[in-house]
Enzyme design. Structure first.
Site, PDB file in Angstrom:
ATOM      1  N   ARG A 123       7.008  -2.362 -12.324  1.00  0.00           N
ATOM      2  CA  ARG A 123       8.402  -3.068 -12.206  1.00  0.00           C
ATOM      3  C   ARG A 123       9.284  -2.888 -13.601  1.00  0.00           C
ATOM      4  NH1 ARG A 123       7.887  -3.534  -6.783  1.00  0.00           N
ATOM      5  NH2 ARG A 123       6.642  -5.097  -6.071  1.00  0.00           N
TER       6      ARG A 123
ATOM      7  N   HIS B  16       2.760  -0.319  -8.838  1.00  0.00           N
ATOM      8  CA  HIS B  16       4.268  -0.693  -9.249  1.00  0.00           C
ATOM      9  C   HIS B  16       4.170  -1.347 -10.399  1.00  0.00           C
ATOM     10  CE1 HIS B  16       5.889   0.785  -5.309  1.00  0.00           C
ATOM     11  NE2 HIS B  16       4.765   0.205  -4.977  1.00  0.00           N
TER      12      HIS B  16
ATOM     13  N   ASP C  42      -1.490   0.215  -4.117  1.00  0.00           N
ATOM     14  CA  ASP C  42       0.017  -0.270  -3.992  1.00  0.00           C
ATOM     15  C   ASP C  42       0.062  -1.539  -4.505  1.00  0.00           C
ATOM     16  OD1 ASP C  42       2.508  -0.276  -3.091  1.00  0.00           O
ATOM     17  OD2 ASP C  42       1.914  -1.015  -1.227  1.00  0.00           O
TER      18      ASP C  42
ATOM     19  N   ASN D  29      10.630   3.327  -7.594  1.00  0.00           N
ATOM     20  CA  ASN D  29      11.608   2.229  -7.255  1.00  0.00           C
ATOM     21  C   ASN D  29      11.896   1.064  -8.466  1.00  0.00           C
ATOM     22  OD1 ASN D  29       8.939   1.343  -6.888  1.00  0.00           O
ATOM     23  ND2 ASN D  29       9.582   0.373  -5.168  1.00  0.00           N
TER      24      ASN D  29
ATOM     25  N   HIS E 226       4.957  -9.690  -7.474  1.00  0.00           N
ATOM     26  CA  HIS E 226       6.274 -10.523  -7.159  1.00  0.00           C
ATOM     27  C   HIS E 226       6.018 -11.831  -7.855  1.00  0.00           C
ATOM     28  CE1 HIS E 226       8.056  -7.653  -4.548  1.00  0.00           C
ATOM     29  NE2 HIS E 226       7.061  -7.445  -3.786  1.00  0.00           N
TER      30      HIS E 226
ATOM     31  N   ASP F 229       8.784   5.953  -2.752  1.00  0.00           N
ATOM     32  CA  ASP F 229       8.384   4.682  -2.262  1.00  0.00           C
ATOM     33  C   ASP F 229       8.788   3.666  -2.098  1.00  0.00           C
ATOM     34  OD1 ASP F 229       6.030   3.658  -1.416  1.00  0.00           O
ATOM     35  OD2 ASP F 229       5.819   2.458  -3.372  1.00  0.00           O
TER      36      ASP F 229
ATOM     37  N   HIS G 198       6.468   6.973   1.751  1.00  0.00           N
ATOM     38  CA  HIS G 198       6.152   5.819   2.442  1.00  0.00           C
ATOM     39  C   HIS G 198       6.931   5.907   4.041  1.00  0.00           C
ATOM     40  CE1 HIS G 198       6.481   1.084   2.614  1.00  0.00           C
ATOM     41  NE2 HIS G 198       7.059   1.478   3.890  1.00  0.00           N
TER      42      HIS G 198
ATOM     43  N   HIS H  94      -0.365   4.696   1.778  1.00  0.00           N
ATOM     44  CA  HIS H  94      -0.836   3.352   2.596  1.00  0.00           C
ATOM     45  C   HIS H  94      -0.884   3.468   4.072  1.00  0.00           C
ATOM     46  CE1 HIS H  94       3.439   2.838   2.279  1.00  0.00           C
ATOM     47  NE2 HIS H  94       3.486   2.305   1.226  1.00  0.00           N
TER      48      HIS H  94
ATOM     49  N   HIS I  70      -0.891   4.984  -7.181  1.00  0.00           N
ATOM     50  CA  HIS I  70       0.165   4.244  -6.299  1.00  0.00           C
ATOM     51  C   HIS I  70       0.237   2.672  -6.830  1.00  0.00           C
ATOM     52  CE1 HIS I  70       2.478   3.419  -2.375  1.00  0.00           C
ATOM     53  NE2 HIS I  70       2.817   2.652  -3.281  1.00  0.00           N
TER      54      HIS I  70
END
Length: 455
Positions: free
Chosen positions: A97, A95, A337, A127, A341, A184, A211, A264, A93
């Protein structure tokens, strides 16, 4: 959005490729076979070679053997005295991006963060922009990922464009390389659509990871509806948001036979529902994140948006229930997870800031510090939760120390203390653990027989 301030990173990938690596006198943790022993072992042609168990009374000649003048060209000897060796970690899991948000992270920087954290296999969530609903986009992404020095997989989406309105083409996505399916970041609220999706995915024998937060119970996301939300003047996310959807989806998994991965997990009630589902023979598995077993909602008052995440940090009773679930097998694996950012995004007021934190580079140390050092888990059990169990759940060729299999390995010092500091290998630095003293440090990450990270 412009990329956040450029930072100078150490290149964590090691350029020189060894023909042979010999690791001497190291404590081996084999979670697949539940064995721990001291051994010498070798890596050659990308495979794990001979493993020779040794006893403490055996003479060690690592100092002499480690002299570069005595080594053949392309040969490397690592003195493992005081260190541990385990299968490379597996995170189902993350990300990265990519595509669409590469100012936060991209495949290459995500892979470097993973290597620095001891991970040799990761599964990217879909996502992105566009979401991974189109088999052609998924295939192109995986082709780029294949150029990295760790193993990178990806899921396809459950619904087209993650809109929750129409099922994706699961067979086409599997043929394009999907390791599973997930929307997710967005719960699938349409029960009829999800039942159909579960049935089709079950036939493909791939997992679906969800999720679990019903928007009907959420006034502001990222913070628990309780003391933490009240302190911010917010209503927050009620625990029933997770509980209601976990209850529904376990029932659907029981009906359809799909392998359901509860992402999660954050509430004691959801842990109890997963435990009950397992007792009833449902194919349900669950993930726990390092932040959910390490922190509670009180962290929001200390770290602000760096402790904002979905699902939110809950109460101490929930944290302890997650640890109990890791102990008794209710929760099958630890997943980070990893959610990068930009600094300017996390600097926004709490209601406007995005949820999520990075986690690949601190996961192992948090596991050792919070679970092993506090005697909740053995080191061998932690390795199972972070390597062989997630590999088994997603059918990945990882999590093993079998001779002749690909040499994806982690070498770490379980007693070394270090302070979490910037810069990270990740592009992002949104972590509430910056400045925290942790125990357990990655020394080497080896993937396909190549040293891809060396401290």
């Amino acid at each position: 959005m412009e990329r956040q301030n450029e930072k100078s990173f150490v290149v964590y990938y090691i350029d020189n490729i060894m023909n042979k690596i010999i690791i001497k006198n190291i404590h081996v943790l084999d979670p697949e076979r539940k064995l721990a022993y001291t051994a010498d072992l070798s890596v050659e042609d990308g495979k794990l070679g001979c493993i020779k168990k040794v006893t403490p009374s055996d003479p060690r000649e690592t100092e002499a053997a480690s002299d570069p003048k005595e080594l053949a060209a392309g040969e490397r000897i690592i003195d493992g005295t005081g260190l541990c060796l385990a299968p490379g970690l597996v995170d189902v899991h993350v990300h990265f991006r990519d595509p669409g948000f590469i100012y936060k992270e991209d495949i290459h920087t995500g892979a470097m963060a993973a290597a620095k954290g001891g991970f040799t296999s990761v599964v990217m969530m879909g996502n992105t922009r566009p979401p991974l609903s189109d088999p052609a986009i998924l295939k192109e992404l995986l082709a780029r990922a294949a150029r990295e020095k760790i193993r990178i997989y990806a899921v396809g989406t459950v619904t087209k464009e993650m809109q929750g309105l129409e099922a994706a083409d699961y067979r086409a996505l599997k043929e394009a390389g999907a390791a599973g399916f997930s929307d997710d970041g967005k719960p699938v609220t349409d029960e009829k659509l999800l039942r159909r999706a579960f049935s089709e995915i079950a036939a493909l024998k791939l997992p679906v990871s969800l999720h679990e937060e019903d928007p009907a119970y959420i006034r502001q996301n990222g913070v628990n509806a309780g003391k933490a939300a009240a302190a911010l003047g917010l209503e927050g996310s009620d625990r029933e948001a997770e509980i209601s959807m976990v209850r529904r989806d376990i029932a659907l998994a029981k009906e359809t036979g799909v392998t359901l991965d509860i992402q999660h997990i954050s509430t004691k009630e959801a842990v109890a529902l997963v435990r009950k589902g397992k007792e009833e023979g449902v194919r349900v598995i669950a993930e726990a994140t390092p932040h959910h077993f390490s922190l509670t909602e009180e962290a929001v008052g200390r770290f602000g948006t760096l402790a904002k995440m979905n699902p939110p940090l809950r109460e101490e009773a929930d944290r302890l229930s997650i640890i109990e679930g890791l102990q008794d097998g209710t929760i099958d694996m630890i997943a980070t997870d990893h959610a990068p950012h930009a600094n300017e995004e996390k600097a926004l007021p709490f209601p406007e800031a995005p949820s999520g934190i990075i986690g690949l580079e601190t996961a192992l140390a948090l596991g050792i510090t919070e679970l092993v050092e506090k005697e909740h888990l053995s080191l061998l059990k932690l390795m199972e939760l972070m390597s062989s169990a997630p590999a088994r759940a997603y059918g990945l060729p990882a999590g093993t120390l079998e001779e002749g299999k690909p040499a994806d390995l982690l070498i770490f010092d379980p007693k070394a203390e270090w302070t979490v500091e910037k810069p990270f290998a990740s592009k992002a630095e949104n972590s509430p653990f910056i400045g925290r003293r942790l125990t357990g440090k990655v020394c080497y990450t080896i993937c396909r027989g190549e040293i891809v990270y060396e401290a």
